[in-house]
Design an enzyme around this catalytic site. Structure first.
Site, PDB file in Angstrom:
ATOM      1  CB  SER A 183      -1.090   0.014   1.157  1.00 34.12           C
ATOM      2  OG  SER A 183      -0.107  -0.292   2.176  1.00 34.12           O
ATOM      3  CG  HIS A 211      -3.840  -0.896  -2.072  1.00 29.22           C
ATOM      4  ND1 HIS A 211      -4.621   0.286  -2.185  1.00 29.22           N
ATOM      5  CD2 HIS A 211      -3.604  -0.932  -0.384  1.00 29.22           C
ATOM      6  CE1 HIS A 211      -4.473   1.064  -0.989  1.00 29.22           C
ATOM      7  NE2 HIS A 211      -4.091   0.255  -0.180  1.00 29.22           N
ATOM      8  CE  LYS A 242      -7.751   0.091   1.157  1.00 28.49           C
ATOM      9  NZ  LYS A 242      -7.131  -0.699   2.032  1.00 28.49           N
TER      10      LYS A 242
HETATM   11  C1  LIG Z   1      -7.231  -0.861   3.415  1.00 29.07           C
HETATM   12  C2  LIG Z   1      -6.527  -2.219   3.688  1.00 29.07           C
HETATM   13  C3  LIG Z   1      -7.120  -3.140   4.534  1.00 29.07           C
HETATM   14  C4  LIG Z   1      -8.147  -2.969   5.429  1.00 29.07           C
HETATM   15  O1  LIG Z   1      -9.480  -3.078   4.623  1.00 29.07           O
HETATM   16  P1  LIG Z   1     -10.988  -2.471   4.913  1.00 29.07           P
HETATM   17  O2  LIG Z   1     -11.618  -3.129   4.291  1.00 29.07           O
HETATM   18  O3  LIG Z   1     -10.875  -0.871   4.668  1.00 29.07           O
HETATM   19  O4  LIG Z   1     -11.078  -2.646   6.453  1.00 29.07           O
HETATM   20  C5  LIG Z   1      -6.450  -4.259   4.783  1.00 29.07           C
HETATM   21  N1  LIG Z   1      -5.133  -4.500   4.305  1.00 29.07           N
HETATM   22  C6  LIG Z   1      -4.708  -3.725   3.316  1.00 29.07           C
HETATM   23  C7  LIG Z   1      -3.197  -4.160   2.804  1.00 29.07           C
HETATM   24  C8  LIG Z   1      -4.960  -2.407   2.970  1.00 29.07           C
HETATM   25  O5  LIG Z   1      -4.466  -1.717   2.353  1.00 29.07           O
END
Ligand SMILES: *Cc1c(COP(=O)(O)O)cnc(C)c1O
Length: 394
Positions: A183, A211, A242
């Protein structure tokens, strides 16, 4: 003892403010769109995870409203008791088909998936092996286990194999866990090699592809599809929050995995299920990915153009292979200044600074959007060039 039991609240906060580590919330006055209004200012959104702009897709909105009208505002229960509607089952069936896995399971969020499932996969006598740059929600999931831990250097397969050789002799279960798309840097875990190594040493594999879902692989099917190893990663975990433009965690894999996960994950068992509106939008998001390839295509053509132009201006965009493009700046204070000036000029892109990244690796993390036009991209590139020169970055 005479003490002020809540004094630490203010003291902690004051300390954060003093070091400028406190979060200053930027309030959106529109939906999250490629063109948004933030604190009264019209800006191009370059830091949202809404990669495909699906949160504004008419089908998602319509099916979300229809599901709410038909089934109500809330689900009434946790999934395990009375909170599983046919709609939730439809999403899981549809998602497994899309991801070409035997089965899938939806959690309330991606965080809930990591915090609920990881602790069940390994315990005393087991070991969890993590990439050093794994996301915080994985780290928290690992902290909830009694398993031993090992960390390998970022994407370093030689080091992973060394750890695996050692673990193979000493432990019962071995779990290798990594972000799919990282990320902060936008690079991709070599999941094909990880799966091969894991197989050799009898380890389980878990890829957090938050992502990558909706972004990499054909039509955005994620990391399994990206490496053509669908169904071979033991746990493909991701999120609807996302690129899918909604909210909700997901895992995809074997039926055995899903049977285990839904009976063991405490976050799944002890927390309410998604409202019908959420499930309706999730179903529509999968459908849109399957039937409208233009969104993923636009995301990538925008990404490639933006990256190419930044590099030709002389910016360092790190190791990125995805729509997350870091613009390396160096010092934290300079990254903050660049972000503030970009905002003044109508580009909303947040700085990632120490301690989120190393002291000399501060950057602006840009996240591309399929809904941006070429003239939007040129507008932003112009601002980056002008400010990059002014601040001595290029
Ligand atoms: C955003 C993210 C999460 C969390 O996901 P949510 O559904 O927003 O709780 C978990 N792991 C990674 C790598 C992320 O970027």
């Amino acid at each position: 003892m005479k003490r002020n039991p809540t004094a630490f609240l203010k003291e902690t906060y004051d300390e954060l403010v003093k070091n400028s580590f406190d979060w200053k919330l930027r309030i959106l006055e529109t939906g999250s769109s490629p063109h948004s209004i933030v604190e009264g200012k019209k800006v191009i959104m370059l830091c949202s995870n809404n990669y495909l702009n699906l949160s504004n897709h008419p089908r998602l909105i319509k099916e979300s409203i229809e599901a709410a009208k038909k089934y109500g505002a809330g689900s009434g229960s946790v999934r395990a008791i009375a909170g599983t509607m046919k709609l939730h089952m439809d999403v899981e069936k549809r998602l497994a088909k899309f991801k070409r896995t035997e089965s899938s399971l939806i959690y309330q969020t991606g965080f809930a998936a990591n915090a609920g499932l990881i602790p069940q996969l390994a315990g005393k006598g087991d070991i969890i092996i993590s990439d050093e740059l794994n996301h915080g929600s994985i780290i928290d999931g690992v902290r909830l286990t009694k398993a031993d831990r090992a960390v390998f250097k970022h994407r370093d397969m030689g080091e992973l194999e060394k750890v695996l050789i050692d673990a193979d002799k000493k432990y019962n279960r071995i779990l290798v866990i990594t972000d799919g798309v990282f990320s902060m840097d936008g690079d991709i875990a070599p999941m094909d090699e990880i799966v091969k190594l894991a197989k050799k040493y009898g380890a389980m594999t878990y890829a957090d592809d938050a992502h990558g879902e909706g972004v990499i692989g054909d039509d955005g099917r994620g990391i399994g599809a990206h490496f053509h190893i669908e169904g071979k990663i033991d746990v493909e975990m991701g999120t609807f929050s996302k690129a899918y433009g909604v909210v909700g965690g997901l895992i995809a894999g074997s039926q055995d995995l899903v049977n285990f996960a839904l009976n063991k994950s405490r976050t799944w068992l002890l927390s309410g299920s998604h409202p019908p509106a959420v499930a309706g939008a999730q179903l529509a998001a999968i459908d849109v990915l399957e039937t409208e390839p233009k969104h993923v295509k636009n995301l990538w053509s925008n990404t490639n153009y933006f990256k190419k132009e930044l590099v030709s201006m002389g910016f360092d965009t790190g190791e990125s292979e995805t729509p997350i493009t870091p613009v390396m700046v160096g010092e934290s204070s300079k990254a903050k200044k660049l972000s503030d000036r970009l905002f003044d000029e109508g580009v909303f892109a947040l700085p990632i600074i120490f301690p989120m990244v190393a002291r000399d690796k501060a950057r602006i993390r840009t996240m591309m959007n399929a809904g941006l036009t070429k003239s939007d991209l040129d507008f932003m590139l112009d601002k980056f060039e002008k400010l990059g020169k002014k601040l001595g970055i290029i």
